[in-house]
Design an enzyme around this catalytic site. Structure first.
Site, PDB file in Angstrom:
ATOM      1  N   ASP A 177     -12.421   1.426   5.553  1.00 46.79           N
ATOM      2  CA  ASP A 177     -12.488   0.550   4.381  1.00 46.79           C
ATOM      3  C   ASP A 177     -13.427  -0.632   4.613  1.00 46.79           C
ATOM      4  OD1 ASP A 177     -11.104   1.151   2.022  1.00 46.79           O
ATOM      5  OD2 ASP A 177      -9.152   0.690   2.912  1.00 46.79           O
ATOM      6  N   GLN A 183      -3.758   2.227   1.862  1.00 46.59           N
ATOM      7  CA  GLN A 183      -4.011   1.999   0.446  1.00 46.59           C
ATOM      8  C   GLN A 183      -3.389   0.672   0.000  1.00 46.59           C
ATOM      9  OE1 GLN A 183      -6.008   3.865  -1.451  1.00 46.59           O
ATOM     10  NE2 GLN A 183      -5.668   2.664  -3.288  1.00 46.59           N
ATOM     11  N   LYS A 186      -8.955  10.908  -2.913  1.00 46.08           N
ATOM     12  CA  LYS A 186      -9.572  10.703  -1.590  1.00 46.08           C
ATOM     13  C   LYS A 186      -9.378  11.946  -0.719  1.00 46.08           C
ATOM     14  CE  LYS A 186      -9.275   5.705  -1.767  1.00 46.08           C
ATOM     15  NZ  LYS A 186      -8.577   4.452  -1.464  1.00 46.08           N
TER      16      LYS A 186
HETATM   17  N1  GUN Z   1      -7.017  -0.249  -3.585  1.00 43.58           N
HETATM   18  C1  GUN Z   1      -7.976  -0.356  -4.531  1.00 43.58           C
HETATM   19  N2  GUN Z   1      -9.195  -0.136  -3.997  1.00 43.58           N
HETATM   20  C2  GUN Z   1      -8.999   0.109  -2.686  1.00 43.58           C
HETATM   21  C3  GUN Z   1      -9.878   0.413  -1.610  1.00 43.58           C
HETATM   22  O1  GUN Z   1     -11.097   0.495  -1.742  1.00 43.58           O
HETATM   23  N3  GUN Z   1      -9.281   0.613  -0.400  1.00 43.58           N
HETATM   24  C4  GUN Z   1      -7.942   0.512  -0.226  1.00 43.58           C
HETATM   25  N4  GUN Z   1      -7.465   0.711   0.990  1.00 43.58           N
HETATM   26  N5  GUN Z   1      -7.109   0.232  -1.194  1.00 43.58           N
HETATM   27  C5  GUN Z   1      -7.639   0.034  -2.423  1.00 43.58           C
END
Ligand code: GUN
Length: 308
Positions: free
Chosen positions: A123, A100, A56
């Site tokens: 998100d 996350q 990311k």
């Molecule tokens: N863990 C797995 N996929 C995601 C996501 O799209 N966003 C976040 N914040 N955590 C994740």
């Protein structure tokens, strides 16, 4: 189907979206005198989460977005993490906040997600943003299902008037996926572990989206010949017998080499044989999630500064 299926290439669509993000980030810089800003909060040492977060922040750099990763001590309490989120909410130069998941079990995840300011919730997980989606108002959309819609649009796969079946009802993928397909005028059915006659229901789909998290659960009897199949699952298998069941005895070279292999929720051989178009695993839906996160961050920055 005797025709060769179209492979929906997530890397190609990701590159397109990233290519669109950079000039938008540059225009934002000219407007605001700073880059769009993303803060990623990573708690604990989940190896998959560490890889995601690294990707990311790397992608952010490539698209002209400022990013920082905050890694509180794994013993951090819910109260301390709330305090961190509040401080990120208050920082003017941070447009997007991503916590996350999964958080360690001693943390109240719901409380944390609720604390993220909706305008910074890149998100799209906050109930406010979910509510905007459910009521067809503009807002930040969850990245993975929004990426699936981009994939279908950019491959000119019609959704309007089509029958779409979503397997899985998670808050992150299944539910928002169903709402986004509805927004595209598909007729949507959401299935889950209690759905009777699951294969039969799935065979009614022109567009079948699998978001269950179970390796190769969707097999030939779920797929109408000629359907478009979107496989959101990313599962790692380590058992040789399972690899042989899924990939067949003649396709084990990759598994033998690594001792593990990624597989989606759909059996790859059945999908390739029956679908008119499908997303491979890896290289299908996976790459889109991060690209959509970049787009959401830029959109959040533009909205916050009145640029859109
Ligand atoms: N863990 C797995 N996929 C995601 C996501 O799209 N966003 C976040 N914040 N955590 C994740």
């Amino acid at each position: 189907m005797s025709l060769v299926a179209q492979i929906l290439d997530g890397n190609r669509v990701r590159d397109q979206i990233k290519g669109e993000c950079r000039p938008r980030a540059e225009a934002f810089f000219r407007h605001a005198g700073r880059q769009p800003g993303l803060a990623v909060v990573l708690v604990g040492e989940n190896p998959a989460s560490q890889v995601y977060v690294r990707n990311k922040t790397k992608t952010a750099g490539e698209t002209g977005i400022y990013s920082e990763t905050i890694t509180p001590d794994p013993t951090v309490t819910t109260e301390e993490l709330l305090h961190l989120v509040h401080s990120l909410n208050a920082r003017e130069e941070i447009d997007g906040i991503l916590v996350q998941l999964p958080l360690p079990p001693h943390i109240d995840s719901q409380k944390i997600l609720l604390a993220v300011l909706p305008e910074k919730d890149v998100d799209g997980f906050h109930p406010y943003n979910m509510g905007l989606l459910a009521t067809s108002r503009p807002g930040l959309r969850p990245c993975t299902p929004a990426g699936v819609i981009e994939m279908l649009r950019r491959n000119e796969i019609p959704m309007s008037g089509k029958s779409a079946v979503v397997i899985g009802r998670s808050t992150i993928v299944g539910k928002p996926m169903a709402l986004l397909l509805l927004e595209e005028n598909a007729t949507v059915t959401v299935c889950h572990s209690k759905t009777p006659n699951l294969p039969q229901v799935c065979r009614g789909a022109d567009i079948l989206v699998a978001a269950i998290g179970r390796p190769s659960m969707v097999t030939a009897d779920f797929i109408r010949p000629g359907a478009v199949v979107i496989d959101v699952g990313i599962n790692s298998i380590t058992e040789r017998a399972e690899a042989e069941r899924i990939f067949g005895p003649d396709n084990l070279a990759s598994f033998e080499k690594r001792g593990s292999q990624l597989v989606g929720d759909v059996n790859p051989r059945d999908m390739a044989r029956l679908a008119s178009a499908y997303t491979p695993v890896p290289g299908g839906v996976g790459p889109l999630t991060i690209a959509m996160l970049m787009r959401n961050t830029i959109e959040a920055a533009e909205r916050r500064t009145g640029l859109c």
